[in-house]
Write an enzyme that holds these catalytic residues in place. Structure first.
Site, PDB file in Angstrom:
ATOM      1  N   ASP A  95       0.825  -1.204   0.000  1.00  0.00           N
ATOM      2  CA  ASP A  95       0.000   0.000   0.000  1.00  0.00           C
ATOM      3  C   ASP A  95       0.860   1.255   0.000  1.00  0.00           C
ATOM      4  O   ASP A  95       1.651   1.468   0.914  1.00  0.00           O
ATOM      5  CB  ASP A  95      -0.914   0.004   1.228  1.00  0.00           C
ATOM      6  CG  ASP A  95      -2.094   0.933   1.077  1.00  0.00           C
ATOM      7  OD1 ASP A  95      -1.948   1.980   0.409  1.00  0.00           O
ATOM      8  OD2 ASP A  95      -3.155   0.620   1.624  1.00  0.00           O
ATOM      9  N   GLY A 107      13.875 -18.912  12.079  1.00  0.00           N
ATOM     10  CA  GLY A 107      13.541 -20.314  12.282  1.00  0.00           C
ATOM     11  C   GLY A 107      12.068 -20.544  12.571  1.00  0.00           C
ATOM     12  O   GLY A 107      11.604 -21.672  12.531  1.00  0.00           O
ATOM     13  N   GLU A 166      -5.936 -12.205   7.586  1.00  0.00           N
ATOM     14  CA  GLU A 166      -5.562 -11.526   8.823  1.00  0.00           C
ATOM     15  C   GLU A 166      -6.777 -10.821   9.428  1.00  0.00           C
ATOM     16  O   GLU A 166      -7.003 -10.873  10.642  1.00  0.00           O
ATOM     17  CB  GLU A 166      -4.449 -10.518   8.516  1.00  0.00           C
ATOM     18  CG  GLU A 166      -3.793  -9.931   9.720  1.00  0.00           C
ATOM     19  CD  GLU A 166      -2.581  -9.104   9.346  1.00  0.00           C
ATOM     20  OE1 GLU A 166      -1.479  -9.693   9.318  1.00  0.00           O
ATOM     21  OE2 GLU A 166      -2.732  -7.895   9.095  1.00  0.00           O
TER      22      GLU A 166
END
Length: 161
Positions: free
Chosen positions: A22, A53, A87
């Site tokens: 954006d 990791g 999300e």
């Protein structure tokens, strides 16, 4: 604030949800800097040192689940991102479960267009894979977000001038 007794311990006060593509993400940059100066713990994906990791997606999910407030920068780019829409679904689930406060900033989007999935919202959603259960979840999440009290980006920017 909501009941956080069953929520994982709060690690962040504010989680910023926005598309990294954006061009208007400066809104979250500015807000983040202001909050950090005041000692407020924030998670803004581009600023975090993520643990090596560990899966990036898992770290973001944990950051959402351990935040008290989510600020959403809802824009065309946000709507065009499957990741952002997933999300959003998680953030709204946290709102329902733990009372997370969710504050949308509508950037060149009308909440009624989100609610009814029309105009630029319909265009953005039509670019996504249509027909799957995820598409229905996204549409319902956008409808729910449109009902939240938030800001039009022009009003939001005026607050900080």
């Amino acid at each position: 604030m909501g009941d956080y007794s069953s929520q994982p311990g709060p690690e962040f006060d504010v989680y910023f949800s926005f598309s990294t593509q954006d061009p208007q993400k400066h809104i979250t940059e500015f807000t983040n800097k202001s909050l950090v100066i005041d000692g407020i713990r924030t998670f803004r994906d581009e600023n975090q040192v993520l643990q090596r990791g560990l899966q990036l997606e898992q770290q973001r999910k944990e950051a959402i689940q351990t935040s008290r407030i989510a600020i959403l920068l809802l824009s065309q780019e946000y709507l065009s991102s499957e990741f952002c829409l997933e999300e959003l679904v998680l953030i709204l689930r946290c709102r329902e479960r733990w009372g997370m406060i969710v504050v949308p900033i509508f950037y060149d989007l009308n909440p009624s267009d989100l609610r009814k999935a029309r105009g630029p919202v319909a265009t953005a959603l039509s670019r996504q894979r249509v027909g799957g259960c995820w598409w229905k979840r996204w549409k319902l999440a956008l409808q729910e977000a449109s009902d939240l009290c938030g800001w039009d980006h022009t009003t939001y920017i005026d607050i900080f001038k």
